[in-house]
Design an enzyme around this catalytic site. Structure first.
Site, short mmCIF file in Angstrom:
data_model
loop_
_atom_site.label_atom_id
_atom_site.label_comp_id
_atom_site.label_asym_id
_atom_site.label_seq_id
_atom_site.Cartn_x
_atom_site.Cartn_y
_atom_site.Cartn_z
N HIS A 149 27.70 49.95 47.12
CA HIS A 149 28.32 49.17 46.05
C HIS A 149 28.11 49.89 44.72
O HIS A 149 27.06 50.50 44.51
CB HIS A 149 27.71 47.76 46.00
CG HIS A 149 28.46 46.85 45.10
ND1 HIS A 149 28.31 46.88 43.73
CD2 HIS A 149 29.37 45.87 45.36
CE1 HIS A 149 29.11 45.97 43.19
NE2 HIS A 149 29.77 45.34 44.16
N ASN B 156 30.32 38.60 48.46
CA ASN B 156 29.11 39.33 48.06
C ASN B 156 28.40 38.45 47.02
O ASN B 156 28.83 38.38 45.88
CB ASN B 156 29.53 40.68 47.46
CG ASN B 156 28.37 41.44 46.85
OD1 ASN B 156 27.20 41.07 47.04
ND2 ASN B 156 28.68 42.48 46.12
N TRP B 157 27.35 37.81 47.46
CA TRP B 157 26.64 36.88 46.56
C TRP B 157 25.74 37.60 45.56
O TRP B 157 25.20 36.99 44.67
CB TRP B 157 25.82 35.86 47.38
CG TRP B 157 26.65 34.74 47.93
CD1 TRP B 157 28.02 34.68 48.00
CD2 TRP B 157 26.18 33.50 48.47
NE1 TRP B 157 28.42 33.48 48.56
CE2 TRP B 157 27.29 32.75 48.85
CE3 TRP B 157 24.91 32.95 48.69
CZ2 TRP B 157 27.21 31.47 49.42
CZ3 TRP B 157 24.80 31.68 49.26
CH2 TRP B 157 25.95 30.95 49.61
N LYS B 158 25.57 38.90 45.75
CA LYS B 158 24.70 39.68 44.85
C LYS B 158 23.34 39.00 44.73
O LYS B 158 22.86 38.44 45.72
CB LYS B 158 25.39 39.89 43.50
CG LYS B 158 26.81 40.45 43.66
CD LYS B 158 27.44 40.94 42.40
CE LYS B 158 28.82 41.48 42.70
NZ LYS B 158 29.50 42.07 41.55
N SER C 43 37.17 41.20 40.73
CA SER C 43 37.83 40.06 40.10
C SER C 43 38.93 39.43 40.96
O SER C 43 39.97 39.00 40.46
CB SER C 43 38.39 40.44 38.72
OG SER C 43 37.33 40.75 37.83
N GLU D 40 27.32 48.91 41.92
CA GLU D 40 26.11 48.51 41.18
C GLU D 40 24.90 49.28 41.67
O GLU D 40 23.99 49.59 40.90
CB GLU D 40 25.91 46.99 41.30
CG GLU D 40 26.91 46.23 40.43
CD GLU D 40 27.24 44.83 40.90
OE1 GLU D 40 26.53 44.29 41.76
OE2 GLU D 40 28.24 44.27 40.39
N GLU E 244 36.77 49.22 45.14
CA GLU E 244 36.40 48.36 44.03
C GLU E 244 36.34 49.17 42.73
O GLU E 244 35.33 49.85 42.47
CB GLU E 244 35.02 47.74 44.27
CG GLU E 244 34.93 46.87 45.50
CD GLU E 244 33.79 45.87 45.38
OE1 GLU E 244 34.06 44.67 45.43
OE2 GLU E 244 32.64 46.30 45.23
N GLY F 12 33.09 38.84 44.74
CA GLY F 12 31.79 38.54 44.16
C GLY F 12 31.72 37.11 43.67
O GLY F 12 31.53 36.17 44.45
N GLY F 13 31.91 36.92 42.38
CA GLY F 13 31.74 35.61 41.75
C GLY F 13 32.46 34.47 42.45
O GLY F 13 31.90 33.38 42.61
N GLY G 23 33.65 41.85 38.04
CA GLY G 23 33.06 40.86 37.14
C GLY G 23 33.70 40.80 35.77
O GLY G 23 33.19 40.14 34.86
P1 PGA Z 1 33.65 40.19 41.44
O1 PGA Z 1 32.69 41.23 42.21
O2 PGA Z 1 34.56 39.57 42.45
O3 PGA Z 1 32.72 39.20 40.81
O4 PGA Z 1 34.42 41.00 40.42
C1 PGA Z 1 33.17 41.99 43.28
C2 PGA Z 1 32.09 42.88 43.83
O5 PGA Z 1 31.28 43.41 43.05
O6 PGA Z 1 31.99 43.06 45.07
#
Ligand code: PGA
Length: 249
Positions: A97, A11-13, A211, A99, A167, A232-233, A173
């Site tokens: 998600h 997930n590149w956001k 994470s 967010e 999640e 994500g990251g 993050g």
């Molecule tokens: P993260 O994000 O791996 O950077 O913690 C995961 C996500 O939000 O899908």
């Protein structure tokens, strides 16, 4: 569960412009040399979906979106429809998600509507659930996740191709992750819910997200009922994402 192919999705956001497609290519090249045991997906920002799917061609990397509008079309300035995402090359879509649940106050009802729309155009939904730190500390994690599942999984998912991503909001993050036992407890509750409601509930992949890094991926992937990861990251570079993909095998 082990017979189901895991899914590792990046997930590149809101990260990435055209120059970053080189990372997707590096991932695809590695998988061409040594195929992954799991399915692999990258969900770039909407602006890169089309270019990424062109660059990847028939590589073993699915391209996905990060959200979609619940309506098929209409006067929704600035929004992108499921059909447009599919037309641009997306094969799957992250929905609900945390967010978006938090920043855009997305309700379970809205998420369920988005899931139905995704299925309608042939996009595989990856539906996210997860508790906040306060909810976990109050002993409510399972309850919260179960109520998100009850509200955001429409009945039309029966026999459909979809995935769940667990999640925990506090793990996203942050560098913090639940213990393996905590992950297994939530995944078991999710599995029970899926089996209760859907004919194919026993085989729906349940991803863990929050994470996931090269150094914790192997332990997480081996946990009971973990059917892959939403990353994500660490999905932004081939250097970090490839070891996670390999850990799923
Ligand atoms: P993260 O994000 O791996 O950077 O913690 C995961 C996500 O939000 O899908």
């Amino acid at each position: 569960m082990s017979q189901v192919r895991k899914l590792v999705a990046g997930n590149w956001k809101m990260h990435g412009v055209a120059s970053q497609l080189s990372e997707a290519l590096l991932i695809a090249q590695s998988l061409a040399q040594t195929p992954a045991v799991c399915r692999v997906a990258l969900c770039p920002p909407t602006t890169l979906i089309h270019r990424m799917s062109e660059v990847l061609g028939d590589a073993a990397v699915l391209v996905g979106a990060q959200d979609l509008h619940p309506e098929v079309k209409g006067a929704f300035t600035g929004d992108v429809s499921a059909h447009m995402l599919h037309d641009a090359g997306a094969q799957l879509v992250i929905i609900g998600h945390s967010e978006r649940r938090a920043a855009y106050r997305e309700s379970n009802d809205l998420i369920a509507a988005k899931v139905a729309t995704a299925l309608h155009v042939g996009l595989e939904p990856v539906i996210c659930v997860g508790e906040t730190r306060e909810e976990r500390e109050a002993g409510q994690a399972v309850l919260v996740v179960e109520s998100q599942l009850a509200g955001s999984l429409p009945d039309v998912l029966d026999a459909a191709h979809f995935a769940i991503a667990y999640e925990p909001v506090w793990a996203i993050g942050s560098g913090a992750t639940p213990t393996i036992a905590e992950i297994e407890a939530i995944h078991a509750a999710i599995r029970a819910h899926l089996v209760r409601r859907f004919a194919n509930g026993a085989s729906v992949p349940i991803l863990y997200g929050g994470s996931v890094k090269p150094d914790n991926a192997a332990a997480i992937m081996q946990a009971r009922e973990v059917g892959g990861a939403l990353v994500g990251g660490a999905s932004l570079t081939a250097r970090d994402f490839l070891p996670i993909i390999r850990a799923a095998g």
